[in-house]
Motif scaffolding. Sequence first.
Motif, short mmCIF file in Angstrom:
data_model
loop_
_atom_site.label_atom_id
_atom_site.label_comp_id
_atom_site.label_asym_id
_atom_site.label_seq_id
_atom_site.Cartn_x
_atom_site.Cartn_y
_atom_site.Cartn_z
N GLY A 298 0.80 -1.22 0.00
CA GLY A 298 0.00 0.00 0.00
C GLY A 298 0.83 1.27 0.00
N THR A 299 0.22 2.35 0.39
CA THR A 299 0.75 3.70 0.26
C THR A 299 2.18 3.88 0.77
N ILE A 300 2.48 3.41 1.95
CA ILE A 300 3.79 3.66 2.55
C ILE A 300 4.91 3.01 1.76
N SER A 301 4.63 1.90 1.10
CA SER A 301 5.69 1.21 0.37
C SER A 301 5.68 1.48 -1.13
N MET A 302 4.96 2.50 -1.56
CA MET A 302 4.90 2.82 -2.99
C MET A 302 6.14 3.59 -3.43
N VAL A 303 6.58 3.30 -4.65
CA VAL A 303 7.69 4.02 -5.28
C VAL A 303 7.27 4.38 -6.70
N GLN A 304 7.99 5.32 -7.27
CA GLN A 304 7.66 5.76 -8.62
C GLN A 304 8.33 4.85 -9.65
N HIS A 305 7.55 4.34 -10.59
CA HIS A 305 8.08 3.50 -11.68
C HIS A 305 8.97 4.36 -12.57
N PRO B 259 3.87 -0.72 -6.01
CA PRO B 259 4.35 -1.26 -4.73
C PRO B 259 5.82 -1.64 -4.82
N ALA B 260 6.56 -1.35 -3.76
CA ALA B 260 7.98 -1.72 -3.68
C ALA B 260 8.12 -3.03 -2.92
N ALA C 51 10.33 -5.66 -0.36
CA ALA C 51 10.89 -5.40 0.97
C ALA C 51 12.28 -4.78 0.90
N GLU C 52 13.13 -5.25 0.00
CA GLU C 52 14.50 -4.71 -0.08
C GLU C 52 14.49 -3.25 -0.54
N THR C 53 13.64 -2.91 -1.48
CA THR C 53 13.52 -1.52 -1.92
C THR C 53 13.01 -0.65 -0.78
N PHE C 54 12.02 -1.14 -0.04
CA PHE C 54 11.49 -0.42 1.11
C PHE C 54 12.60 -0.12 2.10
N LYS C 55 13.43 -1.09 2.39
CA LYS C 55 14.54 -0.90 3.34
C LYS C 55 15.49 0.20 2.87
N ARG C 56 15.74 0.28 1.57
CA ARG C 56 16.64 1.31 1.05
C ARG C 56 16.04 2.72 1.19
N PHE C 57 14.72 2.81 1.16
CA PHE C 57 14.07 4.12 1.26
C PHE C 57 13.94 4.62 2.70
N VAL C 58 13.97 3.72 3.66
CA VAL C 58 13.86 4.13 5.07
C VAL C 58 14.96 3.45 5.91
N PRO C 59 16.22 3.71 5.58
CA PRO C 59 17.32 3.04 6.28
C PRO C 59 17.36 3.36 7.77
N GLU C 60 16.81 4.51 8.17
CA GLU C 60 16.84 4.88 9.59
C GLU C 60 16.07 3.90 10.47
N LEU C 61 15.17 3.12 9.89
CA LEU C 61 14.45 2.11 10.67
C LEU C 61 15.36 0.96 11.09
N PHE C 62 16.48 0.80 10.41
CA PHE C 62 17.29 -0.39 10.59
C PHE C 62 18.67 -0.12 11.17
N VAL C 63 18.85 1.03 11.84
CA VAL C 63 20.17 1.38 12.36
C VAL C 63 20.22 1.52 13.88
N SER C 64 19.23 1.06 14.58
CA SER C 64 19.23 1.20 16.04
C SER C 64 19.38 -0.18 16.69
N ASP C 65 19.23 -0.20 18.00
CA ASP C 65 19.30 -1.46 18.75
C ASP C 65 18.01 -2.27 18.63
N ILE C 66 17.03 -1.72 17.96
CA ILE C 66 15.76 -2.41 17.78
C ILE C 66 15.88 -3.36 16.59
N GLN C 67 15.49 -4.62 16.80
CA GLN C 67 15.51 -5.59 15.71
C GLN C 67 14.26 -5.40 14.86
N VAL C 68 14.45 -5.00 13.61
CA VAL C 68 13.33 -4.77 12.70
C VAL C 68 13.35 -5.85 11.62
N ASP C 69 12.30 -6.64 11.59
CA ASP C 69 12.15 -7.65 10.55
C ASP C 69 11.07 -7.18 9.59
#
Length: 70
Positions: A10-17, A25-26, A28-46
């Motif tokens: 849905g909306t949050i994971s959309m990217v421009q073709h 829709p993007a 999972a790997e593309t999504f991770k590249r667009f919001v890298p700040e989610l994956f740089v803390s001590d919190i395990q994000v799957d």
Amino acid sequence: MKVLVIITGGTISMVQHRETGALVPADAETFKRFVPELFVSDIQVDTVAFTPLLDSSDINPDMWARMAQM
């Protein structure tokens, strides 16, 4: 702490073709590249992605139940 990000397509994971400019829709790997700040803390994000990816307007109660089991 653990967090699960469920990518439905849905909306949050959309990217421009690149060619058409349309929003698509993007995965999972593309999504991770667009919001890298989610994956740089001590919190395990799957992440887990629906197959096929769906717009949120296409999600129904059966899919809500599927998400609850993830």
